[in-house]
Design an enzyme around this catalytic site. Structure first.
Site, PDB file in Angstrom:
ATOM      1  N   LEU A  51       1.922 -14.384  -2.767  1.00 51.64           N
ATOM      2  CA  LEU A  51       1.541 -15.450  -1.839  1.00 51.64           C
ATOM      3  C   LEU A  51       0.040 -15.697  -1.880  1.00 51.64           C
ATOM      4  CD1 LEU A  51       3.744 -14.638   1.303  1.00 51.64           C
ATOM      5  CD2 LEU A  51       4.200 -16.281  -0.520  1.00 51.64           C
ATOM      6  N   SER A 181       3.980 -14.355  10.886  1.00 54.54           N
ATOM      7  CA  SER A 181       5.348 -14.384  10.357  1.00 54.54           C
ATOM      8  C   SER A 181       6.265 -14.975  11.413  1.00 54.54           C
ATOM      9  CB  SER A 181       5.806 -12.957  10.016  1.00 54.54           C
ATOM     10  OG  SER A 181       7.182 -12.930   9.699  1.00 54.54           O
ATOM     11  N   TYR A 196       7.276  -4.104  12.404  1.00 56.00           N
ATOM     12  CA  TYR A 196       6.762  -5.307  11.747  1.00 56.00           C
ATOM     13  C   TYR A 196       6.726  -6.482  12.712  1.00 56.00           C
ATOM     14  CZ  TYR A 196       6.290  -9.043   8.293  1.00 56.00           C
ATOM     15  OH  TYR A 196       5.852 -10.137   7.581  1.00 56.00           O
ATOM     16  N   LYS A 200       3.287  -8.494  13.960  1.00 54.37           N
ATOM     17  CA  LYS A 200       3.021  -9.901  13.684  1.00 54.37           C
ATOM     18  C   LYS A 200       2.896 -10.720  14.975  1.00 54.37           C
ATOM     19  CE  LYS A 200       2.777  -9.851   9.196  1.00 54.37           C
ATOM     20  NZ  LYS A 200       1.508 -10.201   8.502  1.00 54.37           N
ATOM     21  N   THR A 231       9.755 -13.614  -3.028  1.00 60.94           N
ATOM     22  CA  THR A 231       8.777 -12.791  -3.728  1.00 60.94           C
ATOM     23  C   THR A 231       9.431 -11.478  -4.130  1.00 60.94           C
ATOM     24  OG1 THR A 231       7.957 -11.650  -1.752  1.00 60.94           O
ATOM     25  CG2 THR A 231       6.953 -13.778  -2.298  1.00 60.94           C
TER      26      THR A 231
END
Length: 291
Positions: A51, A181, A196, A200, A231
Site C-alpha cells: 500500500l 481502518s 487491532y 485503529k 495484498t
C-alpha cells in the site's frame, strides 16, 4: 489575534490560508494538473509495504521531489527491487530507504533528523506501518495485545510527533495522513481481532486531536480507513473462507487493490485539492461499512 468580522479574512492570522488563484493565462489542462499537484518531501512509515509503495509512486507522479521510506530491515530488503524501480522511474527525485522501528521513539527522532538533513523540509508524513493478529479475546496474551497497540497506535503517534516537530519548526506546515481502518469503525467478521480494532479506533481519534491542535501551525491531519485490501497479508488458502465472506458482505463483492488507495492519498497530500480538508477520515472499502 484581532477579531475578524464575518466575511473578512486576514492571511497573516493563519498558517493555512486559502490557496492562491490559478494564473489567469493557465489552460484547463494546467489547472487540472495543479489542482492535485504535490510538492516537497514525504516520509512514509511501513514504506516497503504494498500500500505504501503504490501511494509513494502516486505522489512522485504528482510532483513529489523527495521521499523517505522507513521500515524494518527485513521489509526493506524484501522491497528492494520496488524501491529501486522508484529511483529509476523518477531520476529527478531523491528516494531514501531507512531502517526504522516505529515503536522506538529515539530511533524515530534520529531518522527524522537524518532524512530532514538529506531532503530538506519535511512536508508530508504518511503512517502505513501496522500489524494485525487474529486471536480470540479470551486467549490473547497481554504481550500480544501490547505489541499491536505499540505498533499501530503508539507507533503512529511517535512518527507524527517526530516529523510534526520538524513541520512546526520549519514554519511551513505540512500534511499528515494516518492510516486507520474500517476495523476502527466496526467489529470485523468473522475473524476475532480485538487488539487491532481498538488500535485503529485510537488512530481515528488521534487524527481528530492532532487536527485540532496542529492546524495553527499550518499542519493538516487526516486519516484513511481502508477496507479489505488485496495484498500479501490477505493471501493464502487458510484465508480463502474469510475472503469469500468479506466479498459477500461488500456491495462491490470484492477486495480493494492497492492502486485504489492512491487517489485519496494524493488528494489529502495535494497542495490545492485537499487544502480545506482537515480532521477528516476517508473510508476506502467499496461500501463495506454500509452493511
Amino acid at each position: 489575534m484581532p477579531w475578524i468580522q464575518l466575511g473578512e479574512f486576514d492571511p497573516a492570522s493563519t498558517l493555512t490560508p486559502p490557496p492562491a488563484a490559478f494564473p489567469e493565462n493557465s489552460t484547463a489542462e494546467q489547472r487540472a494538473s495543479m489542482r492535485f499537484g504535490v510538492s516537497g518531501n514525504a516520509v512514509f512509515t511501513g514504506g516497503a509495504g504494498a500500500l505504501a509503495l503504490a501511494s509513494a509512486r502516486a505522489l512522485l507522479e504528482h510532483g513529489l521531489s523527495g521521499l523517505a521510506l522507513l521500515d524494518l530491515p527485513a521489509a526493506l530488503e524484501k522491497g528492494k527491487s520496488d524501491i529501486d524501480s522508484l529511483r529509476t522511474d523518477f531520476p529527478t527525485a531523491k528516494v531514501l530507504a531507512e531502517s526504522c522501528d516505529v515503536t522506538d521513539a529515539d530511533g524515530m527522532r534520529e531518522v527524522a533528523q537524518k532524512v530532514r538533513y538529506q531532503l530538506g523540509d519535511l512536508n508530508i508524513l504518511c503512517c502505513f506501518a501496522g500489524m494485525v493478529n487474529c486471536i480470540a479475546s479470551e486467549d490473547i496474551a497481554i504481550e500480544q495485545w501490547r505489541r499491536v497497540m505499540d505498533v499501530n497506535t503508539t507507533g503512529s503517534w511517535i512518527a507524527a510527533q517526530a516529523v510534526g516537530k520538524h513541520m512546526i519548526s520549519s514554519g511551513r506546515g505540512g500534511k499528515i495522513v494516518l492510516i486507520a481502518s474500517i476495523s476502527g469503525h466496526r467489529v470485523n467478521y468473522p475473524q476475532p481481532q480485538i487488539a487491532y480494532n481498538v488500535s485503529k479506533a485510537a488512530v481515528l481519534h488521534m487524527r481528530r486531536n492532532l487536527a485540532a491542535e496542529w492546524t495553527r501551525y499550518g499542519i493538516r491531519v487526516n486519516s484513511i480507513s481502508p477496507g479489505y485490501m488485496d495484498t500479501v497479508l490477505n493471501e493464502g488458502e487458510d484465508l480463502a473462507p474469510w475472503r469469500q465472506i468479506w466479498a459477500e458482505r461488500n456491495p462491490m463483492r470484492r477486495m480493494g487493490s492497492p492502486q485504489e488507495m492512491t487517489g485519496p492519498v494524493v488528494f489529502l497530500c495535494s497542495d490545492i485539492g485537499g487544502s480545506y480538508v482537515n480532521g477528516a477520515d476517508i473510508v476506502v472499502d467499496g461500501g463495506g461499512l454500509v452493511f
